[in-house]
Design a protein around this motif. Structure first.
Motif, PDB file in Angstrom:
ATOM      1  N   ASP A 164       0.811  -1.203   0.000  1.00 35.77           N
ATOM      2  CA  ASP A 164       0.000   0.000   0.000  1.00 35.77           C
ATOM      3  C   ASP A 164       0.858   1.273   0.000  1.00 35.77           C
ATOM      4  OD1 ASP A 164      -2.942   0.987   0.538  1.00 35.77           O
ATOM      5  OD2 ASP A 164      -1.593   2.159   1.852  1.00 35.77           O
ATOM      6  N   VAL A 165       1.798   1.355   0.974  1.00 37.22           N
ATOM      7  CA  VAL A 165       2.590   2.594   1.020  1.00 37.22           C
ATOM      8  C   VAL A 165       3.506   2.735  -0.189  1.00 37.22           C
ATOM      9  CG1 VAL A 165       2.475   2.775   3.534  1.00 37.22           C
ATOM     10  CG2 VAL A 165       4.441   1.670   2.466  1.00 37.22           C
ATOM     11  N   ALA A 166       4.016   1.606  -0.669  1.00 34.23           N
ATOM     12  CA  ALA A 166       4.939   1.664  -1.808  1.00 34.23           C
ATOM     13  C   ALA A 166       4.245   2.225  -3.034  1.00 34.23           C
ATOM     14  CB  ALA A 166       5.498   0.275  -2.110  1.00 34.23           C
ATOM     15  N   LEU A 167       2.998   1.810  -3.236  1.00 33.03           N
ATOM     16  CA  LEU A 167       2.274   2.313  -4.396  1.00 33.03           C
ATOM     17  C   LEU A 167       2.087   3.822  -4.291  1.00 33.03           C
ATOM     18  CD1 LEU A 167      -0.356  -0.522  -4.950  1.00 33.03           C
ATOM     19  CD2 LEU A 167       1.795  -0.109  -6.166  1.00 33.03           C
ATOM     20  N   LYS A 168       1.964   4.313  -3.047  1.00 29.90           N
ATOM     21  CA  LYS A 168       1.815   5.760  -2.869  1.00 29.90           C
ATOM     22  C   LYS A 168       3.154   6.495  -3.098  1.00 29.90           C
ATOM     23  CE  LYS A 168      -1.921   5.281   0.491  1.00 29.90           C
ATOM     24  NZ  LYS A 168      -2.050   4.910   1.918  1.00 29.90           N
ATOM     25  N   VAL A 169       4.248   5.882  -2.660  1.00 24.30           N
ATOM     26  CA  VAL A 169       5.555   6.563  -2.743  1.00 24.30           C
ATOM     27  C   VAL A 169       6.174   6.451  -4.144  1.00 24.30           C
ATOM     28  CG1 VAL A 169       7.859   6.739  -1.736  1.00 24.30           C
ATOM     29  CG2 VAL A 169       5.952   6.027  -0.330  1.00 24.30           C
ATOM     30  N   GLY A 170       6.002   5.310  -4.720  1.00 23.50           N
ATOM     31  CA  GLY A 170       6.602   5.091  -6.044  1.00 23.50           C
ATOM     32  C   GLY A 170       7.994   4.475  -5.929  1.00 23.50           C
ATOM     33  N   ILE A 171       8.369   3.715  -6.958  1.00 20.89           N
ATOM     34  CA  ILE A 171       9.615   2.941  -6.901  1.00 20.89           C
ATOM     35  C   ILE A 171      10.859   3.815  -6.868  1.00 20.89           C
ATOM     36  CG2 ILE A 171       9.756   2.661  -9.416  1.00 20.89           C
ATOM     37  CD1 ILE A 171      10.874   0.143  -6.705  1.00 20.89           C
ATOM     38  N   ASP A 172      10.801   4.949  -7.543  1.00 21.20           N
ATOM     39  CA  ASP A 172      12.026   5.732  -7.664  1.00 21.20           C
ATOM     40  C   ASP A 172      12.531   6.229  -6.307  1.00 21.20           C
ATOM     41  OD1 ASP A 172      12.206   5.226 -10.270  1.00 21.20           O
ATOM     42  OD2 ASP A 172      11.423   7.161 -10.969  1.00 21.20           O
ATOM     43  N   ARG A 173      11.545   6.669  -5.450  1.00 27.74           N
ATOM     44  CA  ARG A 173      11.974   7.152  -4.141  1.00 27.74           C
ATOM     45  C   ARG A 173      12.448   6.001  -3.248  1.00 27.74           C
ATOM     46  NH1 ARG A 173       7.688  11.964  -2.808  1.00 27.74           N
ATOM     47  NH2 ARG A 173       6.339  10.693  -4.115  1.00 27.74           N
ATOM     48  N   ILE A 174      11.834   4.829  -3.423  1.00 26.92           N
ATOM     49  CA  ILE A 174      12.268   3.651  -2.649  1.00 26.92           C
ATOM     50  C   ILE A 174      13.686   3.254  -3.074  1.00 26.92           C
ATOM     51  CG2 ILE A 174      11.857   1.188  -2.263  1.00 26.92           C
ATOM     52  CD1 ILE A 174       8.861   1.777  -2.581  1.00 26.92           C
ATOM     53  N   SER A 175      13.865   3.244  -4.381  1.00 32.12           N
ATOM     54  CA  SER A 175      15.176   2.860  -4.922  1.00 32.12           C
ATOM     55  C   SER A 175      16.266   3.822  -4.450  1.00 32.12           C
ATOM     56  CB  SER A 175      15.087   2.843  -6.447  1.00 32.12           C
ATOM     57  OG  SER A 175      16.349   2.706  -6.999  1.00 32.12           O
ATOM     58  N   GLU A 176      15.936   5.105  -4.438  1.00 29.90           N
ATOM     59  CA  GLU A 176      16.908   6.100  -4.000  1.00 29.90           C
ATOM     60  C   GLU A 176      17.272   5.890  -2.535  1.00 29.90           C
ATOM     61  OE1 GLU A 176      15.573  10.176  -4.372  1.00 29.90           O
ATOM     62  OE2 GLU A 176      17.328  10.781  -3.199  1.00 29.90           O
ATOM     63  N   MET A 177      16.241   5.601  -1.729  1.00 32.56           N
ATOM     64  CA  MET A 177      16.471   5.357  -0.306  1.00 32.56           C
ATOM     65  C   MET A 177      17.356   4.126  -0.128  1.00 32.56           C
ATOM     66  SD  MET A 177      15.985   6.699   2.586  1.00 32.56           S
ATOM     67  CE  MET A 177      14.706   7.921   2.298  1.00 32.56           C
ATOM     68  N   ALA A 178      17.096   3.096  -0.933  1.00 37.77           N
ATOM     69  CA  ALA A 178      17.898   1.862  -0.844  1.00 37.77           C
ATOM     70  C   ALA A 178      19.365   2.174  -1.099  1.00 37.77           C
ATOM     71  CB  ALA A 178      17.385   0.834  -1.855  1.00 37.77           C
ATOM     72  N   ARG A 179      19.628   2.994  -2.087  1.00 34.80           N
ATOM     73  CA  ARG A 179      21.015   3.348  -2.400  1.00 34.80           C
ATOM     74  C   ARG A 179      21.681   4.098  -1.257  1.00 34.80           C
ATOM     75  NH1 ARG A 179      21.659   2.388  -7.908  1.00 34.80           N
ATOM     76  NH2 ARG A 179      19.578   2.192  -8.796  1.00 34.80           N
ATOM     77  N   LYS A 180      20.879   5.014  -0.657  1.00 37.26           N
ATOM     78  CA  LYS A 180      21.438   5.752   0.479  1.00 37.26           C
ATOM     79  C   LYS A 180      21.883   4.817   1.575  1.00 37.26           C
ATOM     80  CE  LYS A 180      19.162  10.242   0.423  1.00 37.26           C
ATOM     81  NZ  LYS A 180      18.004  10.973   0.947  1.00 37.26           N
ATOM     82  N   PHE A 181      21.188   3.689   1.679  1.00 32.60           N
ATOM     83  CA  PHE A 181      21.507   2.762   2.751  1.00 32.60           C
ATOM     84  C   PHE A 181      22.394   1.597   2.279  1.00 32.60           C
ATOM     85  CE2 PHE A 181      18.541   5.404   4.779  1.00 32.60           C
ATOM     86  CZ  PHE A 181      18.838   5.333   6.132  1.00 32.60           C
ATOM     87  N   GLY A 182      22.984   1.803   1.139  1.00 34.41           N
ATOM     88  CA  GLY A 182      24.041   0.857   0.739  1.00 34.41           C
ATOM     89  C   GLY A 182      23.564  -0.336  -0.043  1.00 34.41           C
TER      90      GLY A 182
END
Lengths: 382, 648
Positions: free
Chosen positions: B389-407
């Motif tokens: 649910d939340v992912a669909l609201k945020v979108g993949i690009d912001r999730i992916s960016e966050m993932a990169r920030k965390f290595g």
């Protein structure tokens, strides 16, 4: 003037003869031999064995032999010339059958206490025979074809035997020395011109025919001649010796690396470092100064021989002395040319320096003859 | 026999003339010789002297001593030990056959080796030593030494070789060395001459390979005088080389040993990272192998056994293995949503067991659903629908960016072989690589760490350490080189709201400390060392609708290679994070059962710096844990530890 004409009384007799020897020549010979001992000591890595010590013993023996030969009147040696020549021929023939193979060629004959190289002996006996021949031959017959042919046969027969051993170096030396003696004896220069012209013509023909229909030699023979004349074309084979020899000699510089400091000979880069190539060790360790000094000593020996020869009125004495000096000259000239890369490698030792018994012994006999000629030279007056 | 005097006078004059002529020719020739001598010895002397030097002097390399490797406490990991050889010199031996047969009565000789030595002797000059036997024991060497008079030409010789006293524990970290191969040479542009020394060892894998330059050092050289046949006569001078640098790793050998033992024979991996410095305290991949086998030259049978093992012992799974991170990724999805301000920590999502996304059902692992869940509950109970649910609201690009920030999805530069970069996909990536548009379903899959998402155990540990500290901690394997401390991996503060991070940490705390948390069974009782973590179970297969209808097959009933991967990431202590741990058990089943207990045990071992007291464990597990500790103590191999501290 022949020895029969001068007063025998005026020549020294008994032990007094020792005072009439050519002492300057003797000192020169001892000096040259001393250089040899030094170099043999050095190439053995600072040791008298295995070369320097036996060489010194042989030289001592040689000196004794020289004295003995010197004491005997020169006219006795003149009378012995034919016998000595025949003995040498017999010995040369016998090496064919009983000879010991050394350095890939059959040169030695074992005569119990030492090994004798009959070709060395031949050099002296040939000179004696030719000198005796021209002493006997009236001057006006010298250039007549028959009387020219006789000494040519005398020269070519032993040359042929030596060539069969095979020992190209010595056979060339025999021919050259024989020819030189004939020249001194006064054979007309036209004969020499003809021989030289014929030789040049033959060599040209051999080389010109290469690659044509009428090629005179087989291809492999040409290749052998090529490496013989230009060893650098085969740097690890025939050229190896000469290249290493030049390196050692050239690296000596003005004053050399110092006694016992030569690297090339000690490290075995030099072939035959104690025999034919010993001059390179001298040149490496003592440089140009050392090499030139030895050359100077040799030149003085030649000079003394010529002076002795010209001073005597006895024809045999003159010819023998000059013949021996020619032989001696050829020895060191060919050897030095060889190590300096000016001549192909032919097995010719450096006289009085190279390790080797029979060559030195024979040379000492020869200088004994020179001394004898000097002691028993015709003295006028009284 | 009197001759007319005039004739005599004439011939004598002629003789004198010709003698002088000949003498002149001789003098000319002698002059020529002197000129030639001068030319060679004076004018060309330099050239010939150079040639003479070349003739005479040979340059021989002195191979450098390879640097040694220590753990953070100075325990030696990679060591040079003397290697005893028996060599033979043909010219000293005389009758080679007799000497060899005499020797074989004393020392067991390998006939193959002897045959090779004979062949070598036939090829080489008689004074060159040839190796008859290698890796001979000290006993054999002393036998040879005692009998030396009876064995002419035989000498015992000592060289250096690499040995890994910790054996399999550091196989994946250190790698191993081996003799330079033709392939190695072809890979290096302009190889150093030292590499051409026969049997010279270079690093093949791992730190040994990646830090080859520092470890190798510089070769020295000696000039020796040789004779015409190449025999060394004497040494002229030598230039000492530079010994290779000693490396100190961040790894703690004792912890590493424990971790390796704890992973046992599973196909698993674990990483322990220091939250403050990024030091990798342990980094183990199981099963493992003995690197010493490779140094000695591994047999074909042994090598085949290693390559054909389905658990892949040669692979370093900690950095090479990439897995769908599964639920361990949920922190990133949640953080992306919180940071975007789209979802608040207290906002709830209703989980009915699935979510319909573009007419396709995305299931929660719990068939009946979790009901209303907020952030804390969603993470604690690992509800999937919340994240869809939340992912669909945020979108993949912001999730992916966050993932990169965390290595995640970025390559961490470690001196190990084949460090994988994993994958944190976004729209751009899919269109670039697959030439397809990103679908909402892909976002749903990515939100729970499935689909295209891939991470290595190292990346998961880094992610956890960053979540725990809020700093972009980066892993560090080499602590110091020759005593020079390397830059720490502490990292800068990540620009995310500290409050959001605190919420996540709190949620992770409840995962392993709340009665309903998925890792409650693997909690730590000790108050000072409370654990916060997240379980993950990542599918390696699609569960079909038919299968779901018939009831999902239990993992235990599937063949090994189709079972789920079990994952667990955690950090501790909760209020002052010291270590972060990630554990991945390949095809191990559920993360809470297969991975969490392992991670907990490792964490306790790290925190206590040895065997933890039983009081740290939940009361009901203590009996079982005690038995486990006893068993591991028994099974741990006794090792000779060499303290390397006395070396400069």
């Amino acid at each position: 003037m022949s020895y029969l004409e001068y007063t025998v009384k005026s020549t020294p007799t008994g032990l007094r003869k020792v005072f009439y020897m050519n002492w300057a020549l003797t000192v020169l010979l001892i000096s040259v031999a001393g250089v040899g001992f030094l170099m043999l000591y050095s190439v053995a890595g600072g040791s008298f064995s295995p070369w320097a010590e036996p060489q010194m013993k042989r030289f001592a023996l040689g000196l004794a032999v020289m004295m003995f030969v010197a004491m005997v009147p020169i006219w006795f040696w003149r009378n012995m010339a034919v016998v000595a020549y025949l003995i040498s021929i017999i010995l040369l023939i016998s090496v064919e059958f009983f000879g010991i193979v050394g350095m890939g060629a059959q040169r030695w004959i074992d005569i119990g206490f030492m090994r004798l190289q009959p070709s060395e002996l031949m050099k002296i006996t040939l000179v004696m025979l030719l000198a005796a021949y021209y002493d006997w031959l009236p001057g006006n017959k010298t250039s007549r074809p028959f009387w020219v042919l006789v000494p040519v046969v005398m020269i070519l027969f032993p040359t042929f035997l030596v060539l069969r051993q095979p020992d190209l170096g010595t056979s060339i030396l025999l021919m050259t020395a024989g020819g030189g003696l004939m020249f001194l004896a006064g054979v007309h220069w036209a004969y020499f011109a003809a021989v030289i012209a014929a030789g040049v013509g033959l060599v040209t023909a051999v080389f010109q025919s290469r690659g044509t229909d009428w090629q005179l030699l087989q291809n492999y023979q040409y290749r052998r001649i090529d490496t013989f004349l230009d060893p650098s074309s085969d740097p690890l084979g025939a050229g190896y010796h000469i290249t290493q020899s030049k390196i050692a000699l050239g690296s000596g510089g003005w004053t050399g690396r110092g006694f016992m400091q030569g690297t090339q000979s000690r490290l075995n880069f030099l072939p035959e470092k104690h025999t034919d190539f010993i001059f390179t060790t001298l040149a490496e360790e003592f440089g140009f100064v050392g090499g030139f000094s030895l050359l100077g000593l040799y030149s003085l020996i030649i000079l003394f021989c010529i002076v002795t020869a010209l001073a005597t009125k006895d024809r045999f004495s003159s010819l023998v002395t000059l013949g021996i000096s020619i032989n001696f000259f050829l020895f060191f000239a060919v050897n030095m040319s060889m190590v300096m890369g000016l001549a192909p490698v032919v097995g010719v030792p450096l006289p009085m320096v190279s390790y080797g018994g029979s060559a030195m012994l024979v040379l000492m006999v020869a200088f004994g003859l020179v001394q004898s000629a000097h002691i028993h030279r015709p003295r006028l007056g009284s | 026999m009197k001759r007319p005097p005039r004739d005599v006078e004439g011939t004598h004059r002629k003789l004198s003339r010709r003698a002088l002529l000949l003498g002149g020719m001789q003098a000319a020739f002698i002059g020529g010789l002197a000129m030639r001598m001068r030319y060679m010895q004076v004018d060309q002397a330099d050239q010939f002297r150079l040639l003479a030097e070349e003739n005479r002097v040979n340059i021989r390399l002195i191979p450098p001593t390879r640097g040694e490797v220590f753990d953070r406490n100075g325990a030696i990991l990679g060591q040079n030990i003397p290697l005893y050889r028996i060599i033979i010199v043909r010219e000293d031996a005389g009758d080679v056959d007799k000497v060899i047969s005499d020797l074989s009565k004393l020392v067991a000789l390998d006939p193959e080796e002897v045959e090779r030595a004979r062949a070598e002797m036939r090829r080489s000059p008689p004074f060159l030593p040839v190796t008859l036997a290698e890796r001979v024991t000290w006993d054999d060497i002393s036998k040879v030494a005692v009998n030396a008079p009876a064995l002419p030409g035989i000498t015992p010789e000592v060289g250096l070789t690499r040995v890994y006293p910790q054996g399999p524990d550091f196989a994946h970290v250190l790698g191993y060395v081996g003799p330079v191969s033709d392939y190695d040479l072809s890979q290096i542009e302009d190889p150093e001459p030292v590499l051409r020394i026969p049997r010279f060892q270079i690093g093949k894998v791992g730190v040994e390979a990646k830090r080859e330059r520092q470890l190798r050092g510089k070769a020295g050289a000696k000039r020796v005088e040789v004779n015409a046949t190449g025999r060394v006569m004497r040494e002229l001078d030598r230039r000492e080389g530079q010994q290779g640098a000693d490396l100190q790793l961040s790894v703690d050998a004792e912890l590493q040993e424990y971790v390796q033992a704890r992973l046992g024979d599973e196909s698993a991996s674990a990483v322990v990272i220091d939250c403050e410095t990024g030091d990798l305290r342990a980094i183990s991949s199981a099963p493992t192998f003995d690197p010493n086998l490779f140094v000695r030259g591994i047999s074909v049978a042994d090598y085949r056994a290693l390559t054909e093992d389905k658990y892949r012992p040669l692979a370093n799974k900690t950095v090479q293995g990439t897995y769908p991170p599964g639920s361990t990724f949920k922190m990133i999805t949640a953080l992306a949503a919180l940071e975007a301000g789209i979802v608040g920590p207290d906002d709830t999502v209703y989980c009915r067991g699935y979510l319909e996304v573009s007419s396709r059902r995305f299931h929660c692992w719990k068939r009946g659903g979790h009901g209303h869940v907020d952030l804390l509950n969603s993470l604690k109970r690992s509800c999937d629908v919340y994240y869809y649910d939340v992912a669909l609201k945020v979108g993949i690009d912001r999730i992916s960016e966050m993932a990169r920030k965390f290595g995640l999805g970025v390559r961490h530069d470690l001196p190990m072989s084949a460090v994988a970069s994993g994958l944190a996909p976004n729209r751009d990536w899919k269109s670039r690589v697959h030439g397809q548009d990103w679908l909402v379903g892909d976002t749903a899959n990515a939100s729970i760490g499935q689909g295209y998402m891939l991470a290595s155990p190292l990346q998961l540990a880094v992610m956890t350490a960053r979540l725990a500290t809020g700093r972009s901690v980066s892993p560090r394997l080499v602590k110091s080189i020759n005593g020079v401390e390397q830059t720490s991996g502490a990292g800068e503060t990540i620009d995310v709201n500290e409050n959001n991070l605190r919420k996540l940490r709190r949620a992770m705390f409840s995962v392993s400390n709340d009665r309903r948390g998925t890792a409650y069974g693997s909690r730590i009782i000790e108050d000072a060392f409370r654990l916060a973590g997240k379980t993950g179970t990542s599918q390696v297969r699609n569960i079909t609708a038919a299968e779901r209808a018939a009831g999902v097959i239990r993992n235990a009933d599937l063949p090994w290679e189709r079972r789920d991967h079990a994952l667990f990431v955690c950090f501790a202590p909760y209020d002052n994070p010291k270590y972060a741990v990630s554990v991945v058990v390949e095809h191990g089943g559920g993360g809470s059962k297969a991975a969490a207990p392992v991670a907990r045990d490792i964490m306790l071992q790290a925190l206590f710096g040895g065997t933890p007291p039983l009081e740290a464990y939940p009361r009901k597990d203590r009996g079982r844990i005690e038995a486990q500790q006893e068993r591991m103590k028994r099974e741990r191999r006794p090792r000779a530890r060499t303290d390397g501290k006395d070396r400069a």
